[in-house]
Structures are given as structure tokens and as C-alpha cells.
Scaffold this active site. Structure first.
Site, short mmCIF file in Angstrom:
data_model
loop_
_atom_site.label_atom_id
_atom_site.label_comp_id
_atom_site.label_asym_id
_atom_site.label_seq_id
_atom_site.Cartn_x
_atom_site.Cartn_y
_atom_site.Cartn_z
N VAL A 137 0.81 -1.22 0.00
CA VAL A 137 0.00 0.00 0.00
C VAL A 137 0.85 1.27 0.00
CG1 VAL A 137 -2.03 -1.06 1.08
CG2 VAL A 137 -0.29 0.03 2.53
N ASN A 163 -6.76 -0.87 6.19
CA ASN A 163 -6.42 -1.53 7.45
C ASN A 163 -4.92 -1.81 7.59
OD1 ASN A 163 -6.96 -3.59 9.80
ND2 ASN A 163 -5.90 -4.76 8.20
N TYR A 228 3.78 6.26 14.91
CA TYR A 228 2.50 5.53 14.77
C TYR A 228 1.32 6.45 15.11
CZ TYR A 228 -0.93 1.76 15.50
OH TYR A 228 -2.02 0.95 15.44
N ALA A 229 1.44 7.19 16.23
CA ALA A 229 0.35 8.08 16.65
C ALA A 229 0.11 9.15 15.59
CB ALA A 229 0.69 8.73 17.98
N ALA A 230 1.20 9.69 15.03
CA ALA A 230 1.04 10.73 14.00
C ALA A 230 0.33 10.15 12.78
CB ALA A 230 2.41 11.29 13.60
N SER A 231 0.68 8.91 12.41
CA SER A 231 0.04 8.30 11.25
C SER A 231 -1.45 8.07 11.52
CB SER A 231 0.72 6.98 10.87
OG SER A 231 0.42 5.96 11.79
N LYS A 232 -1.77 7.65 12.74
CA LYS A 232 -3.17 7.34 13.07
C LYS A 232 -4.00 8.61 13.25
CE LYS A 232 -2.80 2.92 12.72
NZ LYS A 232 -3.52 2.20 11.69
N1 LIG Z 1 -3.62 -4.73 17.24
C1 LIG Z 1 -3.92 -3.60 17.83
O1 LIG Z 1 -3.83 -3.49 19.07
C2 LIG Z 1 -4.41 -2.42 17.05
C3 LIG Z 1 -5.03 -1.37 17.73
C4 LIG Z 1 -5.49 -0.28 17.00
C5 LIG Z 1 -5.34 -0.24 15.64
N2 LIG Z 1 -4.72 -1.27 15.01
C6 LIG Z 1 -4.56 -1.16 13.56
O2 LIG Z 1 -5.25 -2.24 12.93
C7 LIG Z 1 -4.65 -2.53 11.68
C8 LIG Z 1 -4.40 -4.03 11.58
O3 LIG Z 1 -3.49 -4.39 12.58
P1 LIG Z 1 -3.35 -5.85 13.19
O4 LIG Z 1 -3.37 -5.70 14.65
O5 LIG Z 1 -4.30 -6.78 12.54
O6 LIG Z 1 -1.83 -6.13 12.77
P2 LIG Z 1 -1.15 -7.32 12.00
O7 LIG Z 1 0.31 -7.00 12.02
O8 LIG Z 1 -1.61 -8.63 12.52
O9 LIG Z 1 -1.72 -7.16 10.52
C9 LIG Z 1 -1.31 -6.12 9.65
C10 LIG Z 1 -1.46 -6.60 8.23
O10 LIG Z 1 -1.04 -5.52 7.36
C11 LIG Z 1 -0.18 -6.07 6.36
N3 LIG Z 1 0.72 -5.05 5.85
C12 LIG Z 1 1.78 -4.47 6.48
N4 LIG Z 1 2.40 -3.62 5.67
C13 LIG Z 1 1.73 -3.65 4.48
C14 LIG Z 1 1.90 -2.99 3.25
N5 LIG Z 1 2.90 -2.14 3.04
N6 LIG Z 1 1.04 -3.26 2.24
C15 LIG Z 1 0.03 -4.15 2.43
N7 LIG Z 1 -0.18 -4.80 3.59
C16 LIG Z 1 0.66 -4.56 4.60
C17 LIG Z 1 0.55 -7.20 7.08
O11 LIG Z 1 1.17 -8.09 6.17
C18 LIG Z 1 -0.56 -7.81 7.90
O12 LIG Z 1 -1.29 -8.77 7.19
C19 LIG Z 1 -3.37 -1.69 11.62
O13 LIG Z 1 -3.60 -0.53 10.85
C20 LIG Z 1 -3.15 -1.31 13.07
O14 LIG Z 1 -2.41 -0.12 13.19
C21 LIG Z 1 -4.26 -2.36 15.67
#
Ligand SMILES: NC(=O)c1ccc[n+]([C@@H]2O[C@H](COP(=O)([O-])OP(=O)(O)OC[C@H]3O[C@@H](n4cnc5c(N)ncnc54)[C@H](O)[C@@H]3O)[C@@H](O)[C@H]2O)c1
Length: 323
Positions: A137, A163, A228-232
Site C-alpha cells: 500500500v 487496514n 505511529y500516533a502521527a500516522s493514526k
Molecule cells: N492490534 C492492535 O492493538 C491495534 C489497535 C489499534 C489499531 N490497530 C490497527 O489495525 C490494523 C491491523 O493491525 P493488526 O493488529 O491486525 O496487525 P497485523 O500485524 O496482525 O496485521 C497487519 C497486516 O497488514 C499487512 N501489511 C503491512 N504492511 C503492508 C503494506 N505495506 N502493504 C500491504 N499490507 C501490509 C501485514 O502483512 C498484515 O497482514 C493496523 O492498521 C493497526 O495499526 C491495531
């Protein structure tokens, strides 16, 4: 009374103050009476001169207006959701939930590993179809190529879930420029890339929904996560702005802001930090990926939701000042 569509035009361009995504047409009945009508955007791409249907009166902000309802037009073709980072974790749960809702699923991720295979199988076991799209992405060309593949195979994109996300945690002085760039490029630029490439297809299809997966860290900040916080937080600004820009095209944009979710990302957090976090929140557990997925499903289904950030955090945002 049978009405025939004798001409129409699809309005894609929002012209103030008549911002609209409806088609406007002229219909004629057997007695030669003509009326100007509005046609719902769900019929975009399916309208043809000579099509027959009913004219009904419908309330709008401009008063009661005639609306043409084409007869015998199948608009229930299967809808398509593109979920980035859909191979595992929250993305996989969202993919599966939308598959159960009847969506065809494009699972977009960086590589097709064993977890991706498991997700693809679960989607087909749920009675839907998955297309794996290898996509980074953070790279615009990769997104363009991936989306082309999705449209080539499924014909449309109705839902985009931004996501995909990564972390590279450290205190400010230890965040190198590379660590900063990598996180911003995947988490924020990735959502820009996908939204920009996908929206013309959504407009063509008569509308859609974009769900950005932000985080409570984007609302509250968090030690050791400046990048990370800035991105979110950036995703929240993107959500608010696109929700305003794209509403005239029938596209809604909503962000979710999860607390810690039980996935590989959260389980990588050092145990003492996680334990301390759980002590401070009203409901001391991790959010399940399926709970986030059910919220995304609700956003997709509830047409009143637009331009909001919905925390799903067991009360983290009320637990302490800037938790
Ligand atoms: N787990 C948490 O506590 C939490 C909390 C809040 C928000 N989030 C957000 O939820 C989303 C999903 O996180 P998760 O917890 O399932 O993490 P995860 O690491 O299990 O999954 C992330 C997925 O994104 C894919 N990915 C990473 N870089 C990529 C790229 N350049 N192009 C395409 N795909 C890519 C990975 O291969 C993986 O399948 C993220 O954006 C994360 O910031 C997670």
C-alpha cells in the site's frame, strides 16, 4: 401507466448548490406525456434508452419530485470489498465478516503466506469468493496495479478498508528518519494511495464506503509511538476531509479507533506495558479482532454514519487523561 426512458444523463460532477449523484432523465408515457425524472444512483451503469418502469413521487430537500424506477433491472449483483492488510489479524476478521454479509473479498497484502491462505479458505467456506492481491500500500504503482486486478476480476469496488498498518516503536530520539518514514508511508500514505485509486471506481458504481482503521493512539497519543500516533491521527484528518469531499458522490468515509486488539501487533508490545494498560482501562481485556470486524460491518450497513471516528476500546478513552 408505463413510462419509457427517452434520454438521461448521469451527474458525477457536484455543481453547487445542486450537488448530486443522481441521474436525470426524461420519460414518456403511451399518451406522449413527458416528465423530467430523477433516477437513483443504484441504477448507474445499467440505464438504457427505451427502458420501461414506473414514476413515483419522492420527497427531497427540493420538495416532492418524480423518480423513475426502471422495471426488471437487476441491481443485486454481488458487491465487492477491498481489505488492505487483509491476510491476518483485524484485516482477516473484517474480510470474513464482510464475506458473511455477501461481499466478494479482495484480500490485499504484501505477500501470500500461510495466514493469507487460511483467510482465503475461510472466506470461501463462508460462501463467498476471495481474490488475493499482492499489494504494497505504501507504493502508488503497486496499489494501481492491485486495484486494476480487483476490478478486472470482480468488476467493481464498493467498500475499501484501509487496514494495513505497521509499528516501529521507540522514543523520539530513537526514531530514525527511516523508522518515521516507513510508518507514515504504510499507515497514512497507504490510505491516501488506496482511496485515490479506488474512488473513481466507486463513483462509477454509484457510491461506496471507505473505512480507515485508525487507533486510540491517534486520539490520545502513546509513549514510544510518535510515528505511529502521527500516522493514526493523520488518518482521522483524512477521514474528516474525504467524508466532506466524497459525500456528493455517495461515498461515506468513517474511521474506527480500536484500543489494544488481540493480534500479532498488540502481542508484540512488552508484557509490563500491556499489563499496566490493562490495569488502567474499565474493562481489563484486549479487544477481539472479530469485535472490530462487527463494527466495520455496522459502518458498511448504516448509511447515517459518515465523517466520524468510532472508538472501540473497552473504555480506554474515558479511563484516564491522555491514557
Ligand atoms: N492490534 C492492535 O492493538 C491495534 C489497535 C489499534 C489499531 N490497530 C490497527 O489495525 C490494523 C491491523 O493491525 P493488526 O493488529 O491486525 O496487525 P497485523 O500485524 O496482525 O496485521 C497487519 C497486516 O497488514 C499487512 N501489511 C503491512 N504492511 C503492508 C503494506 N505495506 N502493504 C500491504 N499490507 C501490509 C501485514 O502483512 C498484515 O497482514 C493496523 O492498521 C493497526 O495499526 C491495531
Amino acid at each position: 401507466m408505463v413510462w419509457k426512458l427517452i434520454t438521461y444523463t448521469e451527474l458525477y460532477t457536484p455543481v453547487l448548490p445542486y450537488k448530486s449523484t443522481y441521474a436525470i432523465g426524461v420519460v414518456e408515457n403511451e399518451e406522449g406525456v413527458r416528465r423530467i425524472v430523477r433516477v437513483d444512483r443504484k441504477f448507474f451503469g445499467k440505464l438504457k434508452i427505451g427502458m420501461v418502469g414506473d414514476v413515483v413521487e419522492s420527497w427531497s430537500v427540493f420538495g416532492t419530485i418524480p423518480v423513475f424506477m426502471p422495471a426488471g433491472v437487476e441491481v443485486s449483483e454481488r458487491r465487492v470489498a477491498l481489505v488492505t492488510g487483509g491476510a491476518r489479524g483485524i484485516g482477516a476478521a473484517i474480510s470474513l465478516e464482510l464475506a458473511r454479509l455477501g461481499y466478494l473479498i479482495a484480500v490485499a497484502d504484501i505477500s501470500r503466506d500461510a495466514e493469507a491462505e487460511k483467510t482465503i479458505k475461510a472466506i470461501s467456506d463462508a460462501g463467498s469468493k476471495a481474490l488475493f492481491v499482492e499489494m504494497d500500500v505504501s507504493k502508488y504503482e503497486s496499489v494501481e496495479e492491485g486495484v486494476k486486478k480487483v476490478v478486472g476480476e470482480f468488476g467493481r469496488v464498493d467498500v475499501l478498508v484501509n487496514n494495513a498498518g505497521i509499528t516501529k516503536d521507540a522514543y523520539l530520539q530513537r526514531i530514525s528518519p527511516d523508522m518515521w518514514d516507513a510508518v507514515i508511508r504504510v499507515n497514512l500514505t497507504g490510505a491516501y494511495n488506496c482511496s485515490r485509486v479506488v474512488t473513481p471506481y466507486m463513483i462509477r458504481g454509484g457510491g461506496g464506503v471507505i473505512v480507515n482503521v485508525s487507533s486510540i493512539v491517534g486520539l490520545l497519543g502513546n509513549l514510544g509511538q510518535a510515528n505511529y500516533a502521527a500516522s493514526k491521527s493523520g488518518l482521522i484528518g483524512l477521514t474528516y476531509t474525504l467524508a466532506k469531499e466524497l459525500a456528493p458522490y455517495g461515498i461515506r468515509v468513517v474511521a474506527v479507533a480500536p484500543g489494544f486488539v488481540k493480534t500479532r501487533m498488540a502481542l508484540a508490545v512488552p508484557t509490563p506495558i500491556l499489563r499496566d494498560y490493562l490495569r488502567r482501562i474499565p474493562i481489563p481485556r484486549l479487544v477481539e479482532p472479530e469485535e472490530v470486524a462487527r463494527l466495520v460491518r455496522h459502518i458498511v450497513e448504516n448509511e447515517a454514519l459518515n465523517g466520524v471516528v468510532i472508538p472501540i476500546d473497552l473504555g480506554t478513552t474515558i479511563s484516564s487523561p491522555k491514557a
